[in-house]
Design an enzyme around this catalytic site. Structure first.
Site, PDB file in Angstrom:
ATOM      1  N   ARG A 192      40.768 -15.260 -20.710  1.00 30.03           N
ATOM      2  CA  ARG A 192      41.095 -13.898 -20.247  1.00 30.03           C
ATOM      3  C   ARG A 192      40.558 -12.801 -21.164  1.00 30.03           C
ATOM      4  O   ARG A 192      40.690 -11.623 -20.842  1.00 30.03           O
ATOM      5  CB  ARG A 192      42.607 -13.769 -20.134  1.00 30.03           C
ATOM      6  CG  ARG A 192      43.326 -13.899 -21.463  1.00 30.03           C
ATOM      7  CD  ARG A 192      44.821 -14.005 -21.256  1.00 30.03           C
ATOM      8  NE  ARG A 192      45.502 -14.364 -22.485  1.00 30.03           N
ATOM      9  CZ  ARG A 192      46.625 -15.063 -22.533  1.00 30.03           C
ATOM     10  NH1 ARG A 192      47.175 -15.495 -21.417  1.00 30.03           N
ATOM     11  NH2 ARG A 192      47.204 -15.332 -23.669  1.00 30.03           N
ATOM     12  N   ASN A 262      41.298 -23.535 -28.667  1.00 30.25           N
ATOM     13  CA  ASN A 262      41.407 -23.140 -30.070  1.00 30.25           C
ATOM     14  C   ASN A 262      42.568 -23.820 -30.793  1.00 30.25           C
ATOM     15  O   ASN A 262      42.985 -23.389 -31.869  1.00 30.25           O
ATOM     16  CB  ASN A 262      41.525 -21.618 -30.188  1.00 30.25           C
ATOM     17  CG  ASN A 262      40.850 -21.095 -31.440  1.00 30.25           C
ATOM     18  OD1 ASN A 262      39.898 -21.706 -31.934  1.00 30.25           O
ATOM     19  ND2 ASN A 262      41.347 -19.984 -31.970  1.00 30.25           N
ATOM     20  N   HIS A 316      37.197 -13.150 -30.263  1.00 34.84           N
ATOM     21  CA  HIS A 316      38.414 -13.206 -29.438  1.00 34.84           C
ATOM     22  C   HIS A 316      38.911 -11.772 -29.228  1.00 34.84           C
ATOM     23  O   HIS A 316      38.416 -10.822 -29.819  1.00 34.84           O
ATOM     24  CB  HIS A 316      39.508 -14.004 -30.153  1.00 34.84           C
ATOM     25  CG  HIS A 316      39.280 -15.477 -30.168  1.00 34.84           C
ATOM     26  ND1 HIS A 316      40.061 -16.358 -29.483  1.00 34.84           N
ATOM     27  CD2 HIS A 316      38.341 -16.228 -30.796  1.00 34.84           C
ATOM     28  CE1 HIS A 316      39.634 -17.590 -29.681  1.00 34.84           C
ATOM     29  NE2 HIS A 316      38.585 -17.545 -30.478  1.00 34.84           N
ATOM     30  N   SER A 317      39.948 -11.645 -28.406  1.00 35.35           N
ATOM     31  CA  SER A 317      40.680 -10.388 -28.353  1.00 35.35           C
ATOM     32  C   SER A 317      42.148 -10.737 -28.073  1.00 35.35           C
ATOM     33  O   SER A 317      42.414 -11.747 -27.438  1.00 35.35           O
ATOM     34  CB  SER A 317      40.136  -9.476 -27.248  1.00 35.35           C
ATOM     35  OG  SER A 317      40.497  -9.919 -25.959  1.00 35.35           O
ATOM     36  N   TYR A 368      50.064 -16.022 -37.803  1.00 35.33           N
ATOM     37  CA  TYR A 368      51.065 -17.095 -37.895  1.00 35.33           C
ATOM     38  C   TYR A 368      50.290 -18.390 -37.928  1.00 35.33           C
ATOM     39  O   TYR A 368      49.063 -18.399 -37.800  1.00 35.33           O
ATOM     40  CB  TYR A 368      52.036 -17.074 -36.705  1.00 35.33           C
ATOM     41  CG  TYR A 368      51.394 -16.758 -35.388  1.00 35.33           C
ATOM     42  CD1 TYR A 368      50.519 -17.645 -34.784  1.00 35.33           C
ATOM     43  CD2 TYR A 368      51.658 -15.554 -34.733  1.00 35.33           C
ATOM     44  CE1 TYR A 368      49.926 -17.347 -33.583  1.00 35.33           C
ATOM     45  CE2 TYR A 368      51.065 -15.248 -33.523  1.00 35.33           C
ATOM     46  CZ  TYR A 368      50.202 -16.152 -32.957  1.00 35.33           C
ATOM     47  OH  TYR A 368      49.606 -15.847 -31.771  1.00 35.33           O
ATOM     48  N   GLU A 391      39.281 -10.636 -33.872  1.00 32.93           N
ATOM     49  CA  GLU A 391      40.082 -10.197 -32.730  1.00 32.93           C
ATOM     50  C   GLU A 391      39.665  -8.773 -32.411  1.00 32.93           C
ATOM     51  O   GLU A 391      40.009  -7.829 -33.129  1.00 32.93           O
ATOM     52  CB  GLU A 391      41.578 -10.259 -33.060  1.00 32.93           C
ATOM     53  CG  GLU A 391      42.121 -11.661 -33.325  1.00 32.93           C
ATOM     54  CD  GLU A 391      42.312 -12.474 -32.043  1.00 32.93           C
ATOM     55  OE1 GLU A 391      42.110 -11.933 -30.931  1.00 32.93           O
ATOM     56  OE2 GLU A 391      42.666 -13.666 -32.175  1.00 32.93           O
TER      57      GLU A 391
HETATM   58 ZN   LIG Z   1      41.742 -15.768 -28.208  1.00 33.63          ZN
END
Ligand SMILES: [Zn+2]
Length: 436
Positions: A192, A262, A316-317, A368, A391
């Site tokens: 997504r 991931n 990623h975001s 985390y 990110e």
């Molecule tokens: Zn991601």
């Protein structure tokens, strides 16, 4: 008689079709996020944060979104929202309803994207003017060697579970020198996160089309770019479920599909703190490490550059983070502070350019625990000198869904950071350096 049987059979068939249509409608309604709500949740301390993380994706399909200064966005079905609000109130966690029904927004964004993309004819694409499907991206990639015969090379590295071709582009300056050290970038490990393939494509265009400005980045280094790793999941977000994260390979439990790529890599795979053994969870790690064809392809790609992999960057975001190994432990790798210097270079370049604020540090400390992520594997097994997850900034309603009109702002800002970090990596680790 025959006729009657035929009529009865036809009636049964019709009933079946109606039932299928009806269930398809239910499915469509769900996948279109009808009555899904978005809450802004503001944890005030680590204890409240932990409560939210425990909730995420277990009961209410909360999006496990990242912490940022404005809190967490939670996406929840209308059935689940009552219980969520009750629980937040019980724990005195601040929250606010942002969107009452997500479906018109999802539809509006799809329409905007299709309208905007229709102005271009493949294999030409306008990276800033639309989010492209896996197939469209492959068509574009396949066209590059013809346009840049000395500088662009396409490899078909393997297949996704649903038999989509997984392709990798290598960009050089065309001087014919072999075995240069490598900057390896991947995108769309999570389906997504649509700004991720856009960013990968923007980097490609900067290196190929805007070469006068960026040639020094290719002097002693080759760039290897895989814009879409999770091809099936990504396609599914275009056709069905906009907020799908995992792969599309079924699990033993037929209720739940997909694995979090991931969490599927073999280094320190399977820690309960950083991944889930529940196939319905969004961070399901798979039954075994590398039991997904897409993670196998990325593994093979990483390993093929072991020994000359100076920088592995996974796009990623969202959340504005430069995340470094390790994810699975509070300890740091040997050259952690060198990696942190590279990340800080990126963060400072972005602040200077746009005032965008990034946080840099190890995944374990900054976010985390994660276990089995690709950056840990790249560092530990593929001997990446610098391994990093970026990110990218949030956009849109949930954070994962920027509007087309926001692509340019995000990718141009992010390129400032990537370019600064690449220059730093190249300066620190010249091409004759010993990667050990
Ligand atoms: Zn991601």
């Amino acid at each position: 008689m025959t006729c009657k049987v035929a009529t009865a059979a036809a009636a049964n068939l019709l009933l079946l079709v109606l039932l299928v249509l009806q269930s398809a409608k239910i499915l469509l309604a769900r996948e279109d996020y009808k009555d899904y709500k978005v809450y802004q949740v503001q944890p005030q301390n680590d204890e409240q944060m932990q409560i939210l993380l425990n909730l995420a994706n277990k009961q209410w399909e909360l999006l496990p979104t990242w912490r940022n200064e404005s809190g967490i966005k939670a996406l929840v079905s209308s059935q689940g929202s009552g219980e969520l609000v009750k629980l937040l109130a019980e724990h005195h966690i601040e929250h606010q309803l942002l969107i009452d029904d997500l479906s018109p927004f999802v539809r509006a964004q799809r329409a905007e994207n299709l309208r905007s993309k229709s102005r271009y004819q493949l294999p030409y694409i306008d990276v800033l003017g639309g989010f492209y499907t896996h197939e469209e991206i492959n068509t574009y990639l396949d066209s590059l060697p013809e346009r840049y015969p000395k500088r662009a090379q396409i490899r078909h590295m393997g297949w996704s579970y649903e038999r989509r071709a997984l392709k990798v582009l290598t960009i050089s300056n065309g001087d014919g020198r072999r075995n240069k050290p490598v900057i390896l970038i991947d995108g769309t490990v999570h389906a997504r996160e649509w700004i991720s393939p856009s960013m990968a494509l923007y980097i490609i265009q900067q290196l190929l089309d805007n070469d006068a400005e960026n040639m020094e980045l290719l002097e002693d280094y080759d760039w290897v770019i895989m814009p879409v790793v999770n091809a099936d999941g990504y396609e599914y977000t275009h056709t069905d479920s906009r907020y799908w994260r995992k792969t599309r390979k079924p699990n033993d439990n037929i209720e739940c599909i997909g694995t979090d790529l991931n969490r599927n890599f073999a280094h320190e795979w399977g820690h309960e703190a950083g991944s889930s053994s529940d196939s319905c969870n969004e961070t399901y790690r798979g039954a075994r490490p590398f039991d997904q064809p897409e993670s196998q392809v990325l593994r093979d790609l990483l390993l093929s550059y072991s020994g000359r992999l100076s920088w592995y960057l996974s796009l990623h975001s969202y959340g504005n983070y430069f995340l470094l190994p390790w994810g699975y432990t509070r300890d740091f790798p040997d050259n952690y502070y060198d990696m942190l210097d590279v990340a800080t270079t990126g963060a400072m370049a972005i602040v200077h350019a746009t005032n965008g604020i990034y946080t840099a540090g190890s995944t374990y400390h900054v976010l985390y625990a994660t276990s089995g992520d690709s950056a840990d594997y790249a560092k530990a097994v593929a001997n990446a000198t610098v391994a990093m997850t970026m990110e990218l900034p949030a956009g849109g309603f949930s954070g994962f869904d920027p509007w087309v009109s926001h692509i340019e702002g995000i990718v141009t800002e992010s390129w400032v950071g990537v370019r600064a970090m690449a220059n730093d990596v190249i300066r620190r680790y010249p091409s004759n350096h010993d990667h050990k």
